[in-house]
Design a protein around this motif. Structure first.
Motif, PDB file in Angstrom:
ATOM      1  N   GLU A 125      38.392  52.594  41.084  1.00  0.00           N
ATOM      2  CA  GLU A 125      39.857  52.623  41.016  1.00  0.00           C
ATOM      3  C   GLU A 125      40.365  53.958  40.486  1.00  0.00           C
ATOM      4  OE1 GLU A 125      43.597  49.875  39.466  1.00  0.00           O
ATOM      5  OE2 GLU A 125      41.570  49.486  38.701  1.00  0.00           O
ATOM      6  N   GLU A 172      39.480  42.635  45.211  1.00  0.00           N
ATOM      7  CA  GLU A 172      40.751  42.057  44.773  1.00  0.00           C
ATOM      8  C   GLU A 172      41.908  42.994  45.073  1.00  0.00           C
ATOM      9  OE1 GLU A 172      41.786  39.083  43.413  1.00  0.00           O
ATOM     10  OE2 GLU A 172      39.819  38.460  44.160  1.00  0.00           O
ATOM     11  N   ARG A 173      41.696  44.289  44.856  1.00  0.00           N
ATOM     12  CA  ARG A 173      42.759  45.256  45.168  1.00  0.00           C
ATOM     13  C   ARG A 173      43.049  45.272  46.667  1.00  0.00           C
ATOM     14  NH1 ARG A 173      39.622  48.338  41.627  1.00  0.00           N
ATOM     15  NH2 ARG A 173      38.851  49.692  43.290  1.00  0.00           N
ATOM     16  N   GLU A 174      41.984  45.251  47.462  1.00  0.00           N
ATOM     17  CA  GLU A 174      42.167  45.232  48.911  1.00  0.00           C
ATOM     18  C   GLU A 174      42.869  43.964  49.374  1.00  0.00           C
ATOM     19  OE1 GLU A 174      41.122  47.672  51.506  1.00  0.00           O
ATOM     20  OE2 GLU A 174      41.596  48.654  49.594  1.00  0.00           O
ATOM     21  N   LYS A 175      42.519  42.849  48.750  1.00  0.00           N
ATOM     22  CA  LYS A 175      43.152  41.580  49.107  1.00  0.00           C
ATOM     23  C   LYS A 175      44.658  41.638  48.859  1.00  0.00           C
ATOM     24  CE  LYS A 175      43.124  38.043  46.346  1.00  0.00           C
ATOM     25  NZ  LYS A 175      42.681  36.906  45.509  1.00  0.00           N
ATOM     26  N   ARG A 176      45.032  42.163  47.695  1.00  0.00           N
ATOM     27  CA  ARG A 176      46.462  42.258  47.378  1.00  0.00           C
ATOM     28  C   ARG A 176      47.179  43.174  48.371  1.00  0.00           C
ATOM     29  NH1 ARG A 176      44.432  42.322  41.990  1.00  0.00           N
ATOM     30  NH2 ARG A 176      44.589  44.601  41.915  1.00  0.00           N
ATOM     31  N   ASN A 177      46.522  44.267  48.746  1.00  0.00           N
ATOM     32  CA  ASN A 177      47.130  45.192  49.703  1.00  0.00           C
ATOM     33  C   ASN A 177      47.342  44.519  51.056  1.00  0.00           C
ATOM     34  OD1 ASN A 177      47.128  47.259  47.834  1.00  0.00           O
ATOM     35  ND2 ASN A 177      45.192  48.141  48.534  1.00  0.00           N
ATOM     36  N   ALA A 183      36.231  43.945  41.921  1.00  0.00           N
ATOM     37  CA  ALA A 183      37.564  44.460  41.577  1.00  0.00           C
ATOM     38  C   ALA A 183      38.184  45.180  42.767  1.00  0.00           C
ATOM     39  CB  ALA A 183      37.472  45.404  40.375  1.00  0.00           C
ATOM     40  N   TRP A 184      37.344  45.934  43.501  1.00  0.00           N
ATOM     41  CA  TRP A 184      37.841  46.607  44.700  1.00  0.00           C
ATOM     42  C   TRP A 184      38.311  45.584  45.741  1.00  0.00           C
ATOM     43  CZ3 TRP A 184      35.667  46.233  49.657  1.00  0.00           C
ATOM     44  CH2 TRP A 184      36.257  47.046  50.610  1.00  0.00           C
TER      45      TRP A 184
END
Length: 412
Positions: A29, A95-100, A92-93
Protein backbone atom coordinates in the motif's frame (compact mmCIF):
# COMPACT_ATOMS: atom_id res chain seq x y z
CA UNK A 1 1.19 -0.54 7.79
CA UNK A 2 2.84 -2.66 10.49
CA UNK A 3 2.42 -5.92 8.56
CA UNK A 4 4.20 -4.46 5.53
CA UNK A 5 6.99 -3.26 7.80
CA UNK A 6 7.25 -6.69 9.43
CA UNK A 7 7.37 -8.45 6.06
CA UNK A 8 9.98 -6.15 4.52
CA UNK A 9 12.00 -6.10 7.74
CA UNK A 10 12.11 -9.89 7.70
CA UNK A 11 13.33 -9.95 4.10
CA UNK A 12 15.92 -7.31 4.90
CA UNK A 13 17.25 -9.33 7.83
CA UNK A 14 16.98 -12.75 6.14
CA UNK A 15 18.04 -12.14 2.51
CA UNK A 16 17.53 -15.75 1.45
CA UNK A 17 13.77 -15.25 1.82
CA UNK A 18 13.66 -12.58 -0.88
CA UNK A 19 13.92 -15.11 -3.71
CA UNK A 20 11.02 -17.06 -2.23
CA UNK A 21 8.68 -14.06 -2.11
CA UNK A 22 5.75 -14.36 -4.51
CA UNK A 23 4.49 -10.85 -3.88
CA UNK A 24 4.74 -8.02 -6.39
CA UNK A 25 5.47 -4.40 -5.61
CA UNK A 26 1.86 -3.37 -6.39
CA UNK A 27 0.64 -5.55 -3.52
CA UNK A 28 2.04 -3.03 -1.01
CA UNK A 29 0.00 0.00 0.00
CA UNK A 30 2.70 2.52 0.92
CA UNK A 31 4.76 3.91 -1.93
CA UNK A 32 8.04 3.69 -0.01
CA UNK A 33 7.34 0.03 0.67
CA UNK A 34 6.69 -0.56 -3.03
CA UNK A 35 10.04 1.05 -3.87
CA UNK A 36 11.92 -0.79 -1.12
CA UNK A 37 10.56 -4.16 -2.20
CA UNK A 38 11.48 -3.47 -5.85
CA UNK A 39 15.04 -2.45 -4.90
CA UNK A 40 15.45 -5.55 -2.73
CA UNK A 41 14.28 -7.78 -5.59
CA UNK A 42 16.56 -6.03 -8.09
CA UNK A 43 19.63 -6.38 -5.87
CA UNK A 44 18.89 -10.06 -5.26
CA UNK A 45 18.47 -10.71 -8.98
CA UNK A 46 21.83 -9.01 -9.57
CA UNK A 47 23.43 -11.39 -7.07
CA UNK A 48 24.14 -8.70 -4.47
CA UNK A 49 23.43 -8.80 -0.76
CA UNK A 50 20.61 -6.65 0.58
CA UNK A 51 21.25 -4.58 3.68
CA UNK A 52 21.29 -0.99 4.85
CA UNK A 53 24.75 -0.41 3.32
CA UNK A 54 24.02 -1.80 -0.18
CA UNK A 55 20.71 0.01 -0.28
CA UNK A 56 22.41 3.27 0.74
CA UNK A 57 24.91 2.92 -2.09
CA UNK A 58 22.57 1.71 -4.83
CA UNK A 59 19.37 3.73 -4.35
CA UNK A 60 18.03 7.01 -3.04
CA UNK A 61 17.63 5.77 0.49
CA UNK A 62 15.82 8.89 1.67
CA UNK A 63 12.97 8.08 -0.73
CA UNK A 64 12.35 4.86 1.19
CA UNK A 65 12.60 6.32 4.68
CA UNK A 66 16.32 6.67 5.30
CA UNK A 67 18.71 4.53 7.36
CA UNK A 68 16.80 5.05 10.58
CA UNK A 69 13.57 3.72 9.00
CA UNK A 70 15.30 0.62 7.62
CA UNK A 71 16.81 -0.09 11.05
CA UNK A 72 13.35 0.37 12.56
CA UNK A 73 11.56 -2.15 10.32
CA UNK A 74 14.31 -4.72 10.94
CA UNK A 75 13.18 -4.78 14.56
CA UNK A 76 9.86 -6.26 13.40
CA UNK A 77 11.57 -9.17 11.62
CA UNK A 78 10.39 -12.71 12.35
CA UNK A 79 11.48 -15.33 9.81
CA UNK A 80 9.11 -17.96 11.24
CA UNK A 81 6.13 -15.76 10.41
CA UNK A 82 7.24 -14.53 6.98
CA UNK A 83 4.59 -16.58 5.13
CA UNK A 84 1.90 -15.30 7.47
CA UNK A 85 3.05 -11.71 6.96
CA UNK A 86 3.09 -12.17 3.19
CA UNK A 87 -0.44 -13.57 3.18
CA UNK A 88 -1.66 -10.65 5.29
CA UNK A 89 -0.12 -8.18 2.82
CA UNK A 90 -1.84 -10.01 -0.05
CA UNK A 91 -5.17 -10.13 1.79
CA UNK A 92 -5.01 -6.40 2.47
CA UNK A 93 -4.37 -5.76 -1.22
CA UNK A 94 -7.39 -7.90 -2.14
CA UNK A 95 -9.57 -5.90 0.23
CA UNK A 96 -8.43 -2.64 -1.35
CA UNK A 97 -9.11 -4.03 -4.81
CA UNK A 98 -12.52 -5.26 -3.73
CA UNK A 99 -13.49 -1.81 -2.48
CA UNK A 100 -12.28 -0.24 -5.72
CA UNK A 101 -14.29 -2.67 -7.84
CA UNK A 102 -17.45 -2.20 -5.81
CA UNK A 103 -17.12 1.57 -6.06
CA UNK A 104 -16.63 1.44 -9.83
CA UNK A 105 -19.49 -1.06 -10.17
CA UNK A 106 -21.79 1.26 -8.23
CA UNK A 107 -20.82 4.33 -10.25
CA UNK A 108 -21.08 2.53 -13.60
CA UNK A 109 -24.09 0.38 -12.66
CA UNK A 110 -22.49 -2.98 -13.50
CA UNK A 111 -24.68 -6.07 -13.81
CA UNK A 112 -24.26 -8.58 -10.96
CA UNK A 113 -22.51 -11.17 -13.15
CA UNK A 114 -19.73 -8.74 -14.04
CA UNK A 115 -19.29 -7.80 -10.39
CA UNK A 116 -19.02 -11.45 -9.32
CA UNK A 117 -16.51 -12.24 -12.07
CA UNK A 118 -14.34 -9.22 -11.20
CA UNK A 119 -14.32 -10.10 -7.49
CA UNK A 120 -13.63 -13.73 -8.36
CA UNK A 121 -10.65 -12.71 -10.48
CA UNK A 122 -9.09 -11.01 -7.46
CA UNK A 123 -9.27 -14.23 -5.49
CA UNK A 124 -7.63 -16.11 -8.35
CA UNK A 125 -4.66 -13.74 -8.69
CA UNK A 126 -1.47 -15.70 -9.18
CA UNK A 127 1.44 -13.95 -7.53
CA UNK A 128 3.92 -15.56 -9.91
CA UNK A 129 3.03 -17.51 -13.04
CA UNK A 130 6.34 -17.01 -14.85
CA UNK A 131 8.77 -19.82 -15.70
CA UNK A 132 11.94 -19.35 -17.72
CA UNK A 133 12.95 -22.08 -20.15
CA UNK A 134 16.11 -22.67 -18.12
CA UNK A 135 14.08 -23.45 -15.00
CA UNK A 136 11.68 -25.63 -17.00
CA UNK A 137 14.56 -27.63 -18.51
CA UNK A 138 16.33 -27.99 -15.18
CA UNK A 139 13.23 -29.68 -13.81
CA UNK A 140 13.32 -32.42 -16.48
CA UNK A 141 17.10 -32.70 -16.93
CA UNK A 142 17.38 -36.06 -15.13
CA UNK A 143 14.16 -37.51 -16.59
CA UNK A 144 15.80 -40.15 -18.86
CA UNK A 145 17.64 -41.66 -15.88
CA UNK A 146 14.88 -41.47 -13.28
CA UNK A 147 11.89 -43.78 -13.09
CA UNK A 148 8.81 -41.62 -13.50
CA UNK A 149 5.57 -42.12 -11.67
CA UNK A 150 2.59 -42.30 -14.02
CA UNK A 151 0.33 -39.32 -13.40
CA UNK A 152 -2.87 -41.11 -12.52
CA UNK A 153 -6.05 -39.11 -12.46
CA UNK A 154 -9.28 -39.65 -10.59
CA UNK A 155 -10.45 -43.19 -11.47
CA UNK A 156 -13.67 -43.73 -13.40
CA UNK A 157 -14.37 -47.18 -12.00
CA UNK A 158 -14.13 -48.61 -15.54
CA UNK A 159 -10.75 -50.21 -16.20
CA UNK A 160 -10.60 -49.86 -19.98
CA UNK A 161 -11.75 -46.24 -19.78
CA UNK A 162 -8.99 -45.54 -17.24
CA UNK A 163 -6.47 -47.19 -19.57
CA UNK A 164 -7.45 -44.79 -22.36
CA UNK A 165 -7.73 -41.58 -20.36
CA UNK A 166 -5.69 -42.42 -17.24
CA UNK A 167 -8.66 -41.17 -15.25
CA UNK A 168 -9.91 -37.62 -14.93
CA UNK A 169 -6.85 -35.37 -14.96
CA UNK A 170 -6.24 -32.12 -13.07
CA UNK A 171 -6.75 -29.06 -15.23
CA UNK A 172 -8.64 -30.97 -17.93
CA UNK A 173 -12.21 -30.58 -19.16
CA UNK A 174 -14.15 -33.70 -20.14
CA UNK A 175 -17.36 -33.32 -22.14
CA UNK A 176 -19.86 -36.20 -21.98
CA UNK A 177 -22.44 -35.81 -24.73
CA UNK A 178 -25.48 -37.84 -25.71
CA UNK A 179 -29.09 -37.61 -26.78
CA UNK A 180 -31.74 -37.30 -24.02
CA UNK A 181 -32.45 -40.47 -22.00
CA UNK A 182 -29.26 -42.14 -23.21
CA UNK A 183 -27.84 -42.37 -19.68
CA UNK A 184 -25.87 -39.11 -19.23
CA UNK A 185 -27.04 -38.35 -15.71
CA UNK A 186 -26.48 -41.93 -14.51
CA UNK A 187 -23.00 -41.87 -16.06
CA UNK A 188 -22.27 -38.58 -14.32
CA UNK A 189 -23.42 -39.97 -10.96
CA UNK A 190 -21.39 -43.16 -11.50
CA UNK A 191 -18.23 -41.11 -12.01
CA UNK A 192 -19.07 -38.95 -8.98
CA UNK A 193 -19.55 -41.98 -6.73
CA UNK A 194 -16.36 -43.65 -7.89
CA UNK A 195 -14.37 -40.47 -7.25
CA UNK A 196 -15.88 -40.09 -3.79
CA UNK A 197 -15.14 -43.67 -2.79
CA UNK A 198 -11.52 -43.10 -3.80
CA UNK A 199 -11.20 -40.17 -1.38
CA UNK A 200 -11.86 -37.26 -3.74
CA UNK A 201 -14.52 -34.57 -3.36
CA UNK A 202 -17.23 -34.80 -6.06
CA UNK A 203 -19.00 -31.45 -6.50
CA UNK A 204 -22.13 -31.70 -8.64
CA UNK A 205 -23.74 -28.61 -10.16
CA UNK A 206 -27.15 -29.83 -11.29
CA UNK A 207 -28.67 -27.01 -13.31
CA UNK A 208 -31.73 -28.98 -14.43
CA UNK A 209 -32.53 -31.83 -12.03
CA UNK A 210 -33.31 -30.96 -8.37
CA UNK A 211 -31.27 -32.48 -5.56
CA UNK A 212 -34.10 -34.79 -4.43
CA UNK A 213 -34.20 -36.52 -7.83
CA UNK A 214 -30.42 -36.88 -7.91
CA UNK A 215 -30.44 -38.41 -4.44
CA UNK A 216 -33.12 -40.88 -5.52
CA UNK A 217 -31.05 -41.87 -8.55
CA UNK A 218 -27.95 -42.22 -6.41
CA UNK A 219 -29.76 -44.50 -3.97
CA UNK A 220 -31.29 -46.60 -6.74
CA UNK A 221 -27.98 -47.26 -8.46
CA UNK A 222 -26.10 -47.81 -5.18
CA UNK A 223 -28.64 -50.23 -3.69
CA UNK A 224 -29.73 -51.82 -7.00
CA UNK A 225 -33.29 -50.61 -6.47
CA UNK A 226 -35.67 -50.22 -9.40
CA UNK A 227 -36.31 -46.50 -9.79
CA UNK A 228 -40.04 -47.12 -10.17
CA UNK A 229 -40.04 -48.56 -6.64
CA UNK A 230 -38.20 -45.51 -5.30
CA UNK A 231 -41.33 -43.43 -5.74
CA UNK A 232 -42.70 -45.13 -2.65
CA UNK A 233 -40.01 -47.25 -0.93
CA UNK A 234 -42.28 -48.07 2.00
CA UNK A 235 -44.85 -49.63 -0.31
CA UNK A 236 -42.75 -51.12 -3.09
CA UNK A 237 -39.42 -52.29 -1.67
CA UNK A 238 -39.26 -55.93 -0.70
CA UNK A 239 -38.28 -56.95 2.86
CA UNK A 240 -34.85 -57.97 1.61
CA UNK A 241 -34.38 -54.62 -0.10
CA UNK A 242 -35.43 -52.79 3.04
CA UNK A 243 -32.79 -54.78 4.92
CA UNK A 244 -30.12 -53.39 2.57
CA UNK A 245 -31.40 -49.78 2.76
CA UNK A 246 -29.27 -48.65 5.71
CA UNK A 247 -26.16 -50.22 4.21
CA UNK A 248 -26.76 -48.48 0.89
CA UNK A 249 -27.19 -45.15 2.67
CA UNK A 250 -23.94 -45.67 4.57
CA UNK A 251 -22.06 -46.66 1.43
CA UNK A 252 -23.42 -43.70 -0.53
CA UNK A 253 -22.69 -41.32 2.33
CA UNK A 254 -19.02 -42.27 2.09
CA UNK A 255 -18.84 -40.62 -1.35
CA UNK A 256 -19.20 -37.19 0.32
CA UNK A 257 -20.88 -35.89 -2.87
CA UNK A 258 -21.81 -32.20 -2.68
CA UNK A 259 -24.81 -31.04 -4.71
CA UNK A 260 -25.76 -27.53 -5.83
CA UNK A 261 -29.05 -27.45 -7.73
CA UNK A 262 -29.80 -23.79 -8.40
CA UNK A 263 -30.65 -23.15 -12.03
CA UNK A 264 -28.67 -20.73 -14.17
CA UNK A 265 -25.41 -20.67 -12.25
CA UNK A 266 -22.37 -18.96 -13.77
CA UNK A 267 -18.84 -20.37 -13.89
CA UNK A 268 -17.76 -17.64 -11.46
CA UNK A 269 -20.36 -18.80 -8.94
CA UNK A 270 -19.27 -22.42 -9.34
CA UNK A 271 -15.62 -21.48 -8.78
CA UNK A 272 -16.45 -19.56 -5.61
CA UNK A 273 -18.55 -22.43 -4.20
CA UNK A 274 -15.85 -24.96 -5.10
CA UNK A 275 -13.11 -22.97 -3.38
CA UNK A 276 -15.21 -22.77 -0.22
CA UNK A 277 -15.71 -26.56 -0.21
CA UNK A 278 -11.99 -27.17 -0.84
CA UNK A 279 -11.23 -25.06 2.22
CA UNK A 280 -13.82 -26.91 4.32
CA UNK A 281 -12.94 -30.46 3.25
CA UNK A 282 -9.23 -30.28 2.29
CA UNK A 283 -9.77 -32.80 -0.52
CA UNK A 284 -9.03 -32.76 -4.23
CA UNK A 285 -12.30 -31.86 -6.00
CA UNK A 286 -13.80 -33.09 -9.22
CA UNK A 287 -16.40 -30.68 -10.62
CA UNK A 288 -19.34 -32.25 -12.45
CA UNK A 289 -21.86 -30.06 -14.29
CA UNK A 290 -25.24 -31.00 -15.75
CA UNK A 291 -25.27 -29.50 -18.32
CA UNK A 292 -23.31 -27.17 -20.67
CA UNK A 293 -25.97 -24.98 -22.25
CA UNK A 294 -27.74 -24.43 -18.92
CA UNK A 295 -24.69 -22.61 -17.53
CA UNK A 296 -25.43 -18.88 -17.46
CA UNK A 297 -22.88 -16.83 -19.40
CA UNK A 298 -21.54 -13.52 -18.09
CA UNK A 299 -22.64 -11.74 -21.27
CA UNK A 300 -25.90 -12.16 -23.19
CA UNK A 301 -24.37 -11.46 -26.66
CA UNK A 302 -27.77 -10.47 -28.01
CA UNK A 303 -28.95 -14.06 -27.58
CA UNK A 304 -26.22 -15.48 -29.86
CA UNK A 305 -25.95 -19.08 -28.59
CA UNK A 306 -22.64 -19.70 -30.34
CA UNK A 307 -20.93 -16.78 -28.57
CA UNK A 308 -22.46 -17.78 -25.25
CA UNK A 309 -21.19 -21.37 -25.54
CA UNK A 310 -17.79 -20.08 -26.64
CA UNK A 311 -17.51 -18.00 -23.46
CA UNK A 312 -18.70 -20.88 -21.27
CA UNK A 313 -16.36 -23.38 -22.91
CA UNK A 314 -13.31 -21.17 -22.36
CA UNK A 315 -14.35 -20.42 -18.78
CA UNK A 316 -14.71 -24.16 -18.03
CA UNK A 317 -11.11 -24.70 -19.14
CA UNK A 318 -9.91 -21.70 -17.16
CA UNK A 319 -11.67 -23.00 -14.04
CA UNK A 320 -10.09 -26.44 -14.42
CA UNK A 321 -6.63 -24.89 -14.69
CA UNK A 322 -7.06 -22.36 -11.91
CA UNK A 323 -8.50 -24.85 -9.41
CA UNK A 324 -6.14 -27.58 -10.70
CA UNK A 325 -8.87 -30.20 -10.78
CA UNK A 326 -10.88 -32.15 -13.37
CA UNK A 327 -14.07 -30.62 -14.73
CA UNK A 328 -16.66 -32.98 -16.24
CA UNK A 329 -19.55 -31.36 -18.09
CA UNK A 330 -22.55 -33.01 -19.75
CA UNK A 331 -23.78 -31.77 -23.11
CA UNK A 332 -26.78 -32.35 -25.33
CA UNK A 333 -26.51 -33.51 -28.93
CA UNK A 334 -28.47 -32.00 -31.79
CA UNK A 335 -31.22 -33.93 -33.56
CA UNK A 336 -28.97 -34.37 -36.59
CA UNK A 337 -27.80 -37.69 -35.18
CA UNK A 338 -31.32 -39.07 -35.58
CA UNK A 339 -31.24 -38.53 -39.34
CA UNK A 340 -28.32 -40.90 -39.99
CA UNK A 341 -28.43 -44.65 -40.42
CA UNK A 342 -25.54 -45.06 -37.95
CA UNK A 343 -26.70 -43.00 -35.02
CA UNK A 344 -23.43 -43.07 -33.12
CA UNK A 345 -22.60 -39.42 -32.39
CA UNK A 346 -19.92 -37.32 -34.06
CA UNK A 347 -18.23 -34.08 -32.99
CA UNK A 348 -20.49 -31.99 -35.21
CA UNK A 349 -23.53 -33.29 -33.30
CA UNK A 350 -22.60 -31.29 -30.18
CA UNK A 351 -24.72 -28.16 -30.08
CA UNK A 352 -22.58 -25.11 -30.90
CA UNK A 353 -19.70 -27.57 -31.18
CA UNK A 354 -16.84 -25.42 -32.49
CA UNK A 355 -15.52 -23.98 -29.24
CA UNK A 356 -16.30 -27.16 -27.31
CA UNK A 357 -14.22 -29.24 -29.73
CA UNK A 358 -11.35 -26.80 -29.35
CA UNK A 359 -11.36 -26.30 -25.58
CA UNK A 360 -12.26 -29.77 -24.27
CA UNK A 361 -9.42 -32.16 -23.47
CA UNK A 362 -11.62 -35.25 -23.65
CA UNK A 363 -14.91 -35.66 -25.51
CA UNK A 364 -16.94 -38.78 -24.76
CA UNK A 365 -20.16 -39.80 -26.46
CA UNK A 366 -22.68 -42.24 -24.99
CA UNK A 367 -24.57 -44.63 -27.24
CA UNK A 368 -27.03 -47.47 -26.58
CA UNK A 369 -28.32 -49.47 -29.51
CA UNK A 370 -31.33 -50.51 -27.44
CA UNK A 371 -32.33 -46.83 -27.22
CA UNK A 372 -33.34 -47.06 -30.88
CA UNK A 373 -34.69 -50.62 -30.67
CA UNK A 374 -37.37 -50.98 -28.03
CA UNK A 375 -37.50 -54.75 -28.46
CA UNK A 376 -33.79 -55.20 -27.76
CA UNK A 377 -32.67 -56.55 -24.40
CA UNK A 378 -29.04 -55.54 -25.06
CA UNK A 379 -27.82 -53.65 -22.01
CA UNK A 380 -24.59 -52.38 -23.62
CA UNK A 381 -23.70 -48.72 -23.13
CA UNK A 382 -20.89 -47.57 -25.40
CA UNK A 383 -18.58 -44.86 -24.12
CA UNK A 384 -16.99 -43.49 -27.29
CA UNK A 385 -13.82 -41.45 -26.71
CA UNK A 386 -13.86 -39.22 -29.80
CA UNK A 387 -11.20 -36.78 -28.61
CA UNK A 388 -8.40 -37.36 -26.13
CA UNK A 389 -5.82 -34.60 -26.16
CA UNK A 390 -3.27 -36.60 -24.18
CA UNK A 391 -4.05 -40.19 -25.13
CA UNK A 392 -5.72 -42.60 -27.57
CA UNK A 393 -9.32 -42.62 -28.71
CA UNK A 394 -11.56 -45.67 -28.76
CA UNK A 395 -14.81 -47.24 -27.57
CA UNK A 396 -15.34 -48.70 -24.10
CA UNK A 397 -18.22 -51.11 -23.50
CA UNK A 398 -20.16 -51.06 -20.24
CA UNK A 399 -23.37 -52.62 -19.00
CA UNK A 400 -26.18 -50.21 -18.17
CA UNK A 401 -29.25 -51.10 -16.16
CA UNK A 402 -31.81 -48.52 -17.21
CA UNK A 403 -34.12 -49.55 -14.36
CA UNK A 404 -31.63 -48.88 -11.54
CA UNK A 405 -29.13 -46.60 -13.28
CA UNK A 406 -26.21 -48.91 -12.47
CA UNK A 407 -23.18 -48.93 -14.77
CA UNK A 408 -20.85 -51.92 -14.67
CA UNK A 409 -17.49 -52.59 -16.22
CA UNK A 410 -17.71 -55.24 -18.93
CA UNK A 411 -13.98 -55.89 -18.58
CA UNK A 412 -13.84 -55.89 -14.80
Amino acid sequence: MKVEQAYLGTLLKENHLIKDSLLKEFHFEENRHKQLFKHMKDLTTAGQSVDVVTLSVQVDIQAIGGVSYLNEIITYANAEKVDEYGQLVLNAWKEREKRNILEIARNENWEIGKVIKSLDDINEVKTDDHTSIKDALARIYEAPWQKQEVQKGIPTGIKRLDSLTNGFQDGEVTIIAARPSMGKTDTMLHFGKQAGWQGYLPIVFSLEMPEAQLTTRLMASTGSYNRAKMRNPYKHLSPNQKDTWAGAIGHLSNTNIQIFDNAGQTIAEMRAKTRKLIHEHSKKPIIIIDYLTLIRPQEFYGGNAHLQVTEISKDLKAMAKELNCPVVCLAQLSRAVEQRQDKRPMMSDIRESGSVEQDADVIMFLYRDSYYNADSDDDTLEMIIAKNRNGPIGTVLTRYNKHTGEIQDVYG
